[in-house]
Scaffold this motif. Structure first.
Motif, PDB file in Angstrom:
ATOM      1  N   GLN A   1      26.430  37.637  39.098  1.00  0.00           N
ATOM      2  CA  GLN A   1      25.251  37.542  39.973  1.00  0.00           C
ATOM      3  C   GLN A   1      24.255  36.538  39.434  1.00  0.00           C
ATOM      4  N   ALA A   2      24.077  36.506  38.122  1.00  0.00           N
ATOM      5  CA  ALA A   2      23.156  35.544  37.522  1.00  0.00           C
ATOM      6  C   ALA A   2      23.605  34.116  37.803  1.00  0.00           C
ATOM      7  N   LEU A   3      24.904  33.871  37.703  1.00  0.00           N
ATOM      8  CA  LEU A   3      25.434  32.546  37.998  1.00  0.00           C
ATOM      9  C   LEU A   3      25.229  32.200  39.472  1.00  0.00           C
TER      10      LEU A   3
ATOM     11  N   ARG B   1      29.082  19.686  44.742  1.00  0.00           N
ATOM     12  CA  ARG B   1      30.507  20.008  44.879  1.00  0.00           C
ATOM     13  C   ARG B   1      31.000  20.920  43.762  1.00  0.00           C
ATOM     14  N   GLY B   2      30.665  20.591  42.520  1.00  0.00           N
ATOM     15  CA  GLY B   2      31.135  21.402  41.405  1.00  0.00           C
ATOM     16  C   GLY B   2      30.631  22.827  41.475  1.00  0.00           C
ATOM     17  N   ALA B   3      29.357  22.985  41.815  1.00  0.00           N
ATOM     18  CA  ALA B   3      28.781  24.324  41.927  1.00  0.00           C
ATOM     19  C   ALA B   3      29.436  25.097  43.065  1.00  0.00           C
ATOM     20  N   MET B   4      29.640  24.427  44.194  1.00  0.00           N
ATOM     21  CA  MET B   4      30.242  25.102  45.349  1.00  0.00           C
ATOM     22  C   MET B   4      31.667  25.544  45.049  1.00  0.00           C
ATOM     23  N   HIS B   5      32.445  24.648  44.440  1.00  0.00           N
ATOM     24  CA  HIS B   5      33.835  24.992  44.169  1.00  0.00           C
ATOM     25  C   HIS B   5      33.944  26.079  43.105  1.00  0.00           C
ATOM     26  N   LEU B   6      33.074  26.073  42.121  1.00  0.00           N
ATOM     27  CA  LEU B   6      33.085  27.142  41.120  1.00  0.00           C
ATOM     28  C   LEU B   6      32.744  28.480  41.770  1.00  0.00           C
ATOM     29  N   LYS B   7      31.749  28.485  42.652  1.00  0.00           N
ATOM     30  CA  LYS B   7      31.404  29.713  43.379  1.00  0.00           C
ATOM     31  C   LYS B   7      32.600  30.247  44.165  1.00  0.00           C
ATOM     32  N   ASP B   8      33.298  29.323  44.835  1.00  0.00           N
ATOM     33  CA  ASP B   8      34.443  29.748  45.637  1.00  0.00           C
ATOM     34  C   ASP B   8      35.575  30.291  44.766  1.00  0.00           C
ATOM     35  N   GLU B   9      35.718  29.777  43.559  1.00  0.00           N
ATOM     36  CA  GLU B   9      36.730  30.292  42.640  1.00  0.00           C
ATOM     37  C   GLU B   9      36.382  31.698  42.162  1.00  0.00           C
ATOM     38  N   LEU B  10      35.095  31.946  41.946  1.00  0.00           N
ATOM     39  CA  LEU B  10      34.652  33.234  41.411  1.00  0.00           C
ATOM     40  C   LEU B  10      34.493  34.302  42.487  1.00  0.00           C
ATOM     41  N   MET B  11      34.331  33.873  43.737  1.00  0.00           N
ATOM     42  CA  MET B  11      34.044  34.825  44.814  1.00  0.00           C
ATOM     43  C   MET B  11      35.054  35.957  44.929  1.00  0.00           C
ATOM     44  N   PRO B  12      36.376  35.687  44.897  1.00  0.00           N
ATOM     45  CA  PRO B  12      37.310  36.817  45.022  1.00  0.00           C
ATOM     46  C   PRO B  12      37.139  37.867  43.936  1.00  0.00           C
TER      47      PRO B  12
ATOM     48  N   MET C   1      24.784  40.048  47.679  1.00  0.00           N
ATOM     49  CA  MET C   1      26.218  39.913  47.919  1.00  0.00           C
ATOM     50  C   MET C   1      26.524  38.705  48.808  1.00  0.00           C
ATOM     51  N   PHE C   2      25.683  38.487  49.806  1.00  0.00           N
ATOM     52  CA  PHE C   2      25.918  37.372  50.727  1.00  0.00           C
ATOM     53  C   PHE C   2      25.622  36.018  50.081  1.00  0.00           C
ATOM     54  N   ARG C   3      24.812  35.991  49.030  1.00  0.00           N
ATOM     55  CA  ARG C   3      24.634  34.731  48.300  1.00  0.00           C
ATOM     56  C   ARG C   3      25.965  34.250  47.733  1.00  0.00           C
ATOM     57  N   ALA C   4      26.869  35.184  47.489  1.00  0.00           N
ATOM     58  CA  ALA C   4      28.185  34.852  46.939  1.00  0.00           C
ATOM     59  C   ALA C   4      29.214  34.579  48.027  1.00  0.00           C
ATOM     60  N   ASN C   5      28.853  34.775  49.306  1.00  0.00           N
ATOM     61  CA  ASN C   5      29.819  34.660  50.412  1.00  0.00           C
ATOM     62  C   ASN C   5      31.009  35.598  50.183  1.00  0.00           C
TER      63      ASN C   5
ATOM     64  N   TYR D   1      34.286  38.511  42.312  1.00  0.00           N
ATOM     65  CA  TYR D   1      33.025  39.183  42.612  1.00  0.00           C
ATOM     66  C   TYR D   1      33.229  40.210  43.727  1.00  0.00           C
ATOM     67  N   ALA D   2      33.925  39.819  44.784  1.00  0.00           N
ATOM     68  CA  ALA D   2      34.170  40.723  45.908  1.00  0.00           C
ATOM     69  C   ALA D   2      34.998  41.924  45.473  1.00  0.00           C
ATOM     70  N   GLU D   3      35.984  41.682  44.634  1.00  0.00           N
ATOM     71  CA  GLU D   3      36.821  42.771  44.143  1.00  0.00           C
ATOM     72  C   GLU D   3      36.014  43.767  43.322  1.00  0.00           C
ATOM     73  N   LEU D   4      35.103  43.271  42.492  1.00  0.00           N
ATOM     74  CA  LEU D   4      34.261  44.166  41.707  1.00  0.00           C
ATOM     75  C   LEU D   4      33.459  45.101  42.600  1.00  0.00           C
ATOM     76  N   ILE D   5      32.918  44.572  43.692  1.00  0.00           N
ATOM     77  CA  ILE D   5      32.149  45.403  44.614  1.00  0.00           C
ATOM     78  C   ILE D   5      33.058  46.399  45.316  1.00  0.00           C
ATOM     79  N   TYR D   6      34.205  45.928  45.789  1.00  0.00           N
ATOM     80  CA  TYR D   6      35.140  46.805  46.497  1.00  0.00           C
ATOM     81  C   TYR D   6      35.616  47.942  45.599  1.00  0.00           C
ATOM     82  N   PHE D   7      35.869  47.632  44.329  1.00  0.00           N
ATOM     83  CA  PHE D   7      36.371  48.629  43.387  1.00  0.00           C
ATOM     84  C   PHE D   7      35.272  49.564  42.871  1.00  0.00           C
ATOM     85  N   GLY D   8      33.999  49.210  43.070  1.00  0.00           N
ATOM     86  CA  GLY D   8      32.924  50.102  42.657  1.00  0.00           C
ATOM     87  C   GLY D   8      32.188  49.713  41.396  1.00  0.00           C
ATOM     88  N   PHE D   9      32.325  48.468  40.960  1.00  0.00           N
ATOM     89  CA  PHE D   9      31.720  48.038  39.701  1.00  0.00           C
ATOM     90  C   PHE D   9      30.416  47.264  39.903  1.00  0.00           C
TER      91      PHE D   9
END
Length: 402
Positions: free
Chosen positions: A330-332, A299-310, A78-82, A312-320
């Motif tokens: 997670q693979a990405l 830069r591209g990888a970092m910004h894509l991660k930051d776009e996807l993070m919310p 989870m922390f790999r995704a920030n 990813y976090a929501e999936l964990i919070y919701f139980g998925f």
């Protein structure tokens, strides 16, 4: 209904609620109950749960130390995704539920149980997290959620039931508790009762893992964290197991007043709730991880991660956690961490954590390119064409508007 259930695995803490649930399951379903108690680093002795279960007549009792698995296979990925839910919450409760659910299903399979049960209420997120995980791992499992079935809908009724059935009642559970607490190695949370008014500041008595920032040492504490492929592996040069490393960061962060959060969040079931969270080690760790990513991620990888993070976090919070979309993300994320290796130096001081140094054998930082001194690798004249091409659509738009 009771004839349909023969054996149930109960997520059992040994507290009042789950002890009442244990007795209620037997009465209501006339079934055998197996208890499962997980040590996720909640900071309290869990062996008393064994004695309590034995006293209540349970014959199959599982008590397991899952701290290393918890940090290695759930917290660190989870922390790999920030991951931050709603921008601030480090998901301490959310990330524990899939591991508890996983072991419950595994135990149910091992002992031949046809059902699992939990003590989450019908108002919260945890009922969703537990049950989505159960069904993802065993689509045919029967799930019992007593808080959605029984009429013991108050603390007074729970205590009366416990007294009628000779269930020991912790002294501090007589009457209304000041707030509800959930804890594991990543965090401790408090909510309800005295904390329900979001205008009222939480009293200092609510906090147990951090000193008040104003009472923290007047001298900064510097700490270095080593990373390999996105995961922390050492603190101040000492290699540590995942659980030991997070424990060390909890100690350092807590002693310096780091990791407090007063949050009004949006529950999955639709209501807003106010919680007080302490995540000292996690707060230090996410700052360090972003620090090492800053020099190792493109830069591209970092910004894509930051776009996807919310998401990813929501999936964990919701139980998925066990959903295909979380696994795809997670693979990405894990792919992005292949070169996230190096050391970060942080300054801990009175509630704040700051990155003050970072280095890596995989660093993308080029002093030759960014220096303000004379260089031979970058032709500043190239920027003119770059800017004109990026400005072309803006110039055309302005002319069309005329």
């Amino acid at each position: 209904m009771s004839a349909q259930i023969k054996k149930v695995v109960l997520a059992y803490s040994g507290g009042l609620d789950t002890s009442v649930i244990l007795k209620w399951l037997r009465q209501t379903y006339d079934c055998e109950v197996v208890t499962f108690t997980a040590d996720l680093g909640q900071g309290e002795e869990i062996e008393p749960a064994r004695a309590k279960a034995e006293m209540l007549g349970v014959k199959e009792i599982f008590i397991e130390d899952l701290r290393e698995e918890f940090v290695r296979d759930f917290v660190f990925p989870m922390f790999r995704a920030n991951a931050l839910y709603e921008g601030v919450y480090l998901l301490g409760t959310s990330i524990a539920r899939p591991l508890i659910s996983k072991r419950q299903i595994e135990i149910a399979r091992a002992v031949g149980a046809d059902a699992v049960a939990h003590g989450a209420t019908g108002k919260g997120n945890d009922q969703v997290r537990f049950e989505l995980s159960y069904y993802a791992l065993n689509p045919d499992i029967k799930v019992i959620a007593p808080w959605r079935e029984w009429d013991l809908n108050s603390r007074t009724k729970l205590i009366r039931f416990a007294e009628e059935h000779q269930i020991p009642i912790p002294r501090d559970k007589r009457g209304e508790a000041p707030f509800s607490v959930d804890a594991n190695l990543l965090h401790i949370s408090a909510e309800g009762k005295a904390l329900e008014d979001p205008w009222e500041e939480a009293g200092e008595y609510v906090y147990s893992r951090t000193v008040a920032p104003e009472d923290a040492p007047d001298k900064p504490r510097y700490v270095e964290i080593d990373f390999e492929k996105g995961d922390p592996v050492a603190v101040d040069g000492e290699r540590l197991s995942p659980a030991a490393l997070l424990t060390r960061l909890n100690e350092l962060g807590g002693a310096n007043g780091i990791g407090r959060l007063d949050l009004v969040e949006n529950r999955f079931v639709g209501m807003k709730s106010r919680g007080i969270y302490e995540t000292p080690g996690g707060t230090v760790l996410i700052a360090a991880h972003r620090g090492i990513e800053s020099i190792t991620l493109d830069r591209g990888a970092m910004h894509l991660k930051d776009e996807l993070m919310p998401r990813y976090a929501e999936l964990i919070y919701f139980g998925f956690w066990f959903s295909p979309e979380r696994e795809m993300l997670q693979a990405l994320i894990d792919k992005s961490q292949e070169n996230v290796t190096g050391t970060v130096r942080l300054k801990l001081y009175k509630g704040s954590v700051s990155v003050v140094g970072r280095k890596s054998p995989q660093s993308l930082y080029s002093l030759d390119h960014v220096t303000f001194e004379e260089d031979t690798v970058y032709d500043q004249r190239d920027a003119a064409g770059f800017i004109k091409l990026n400005a072309l659509r803006l110039r055309l738009l302005n002319r069309q508007r005329g």
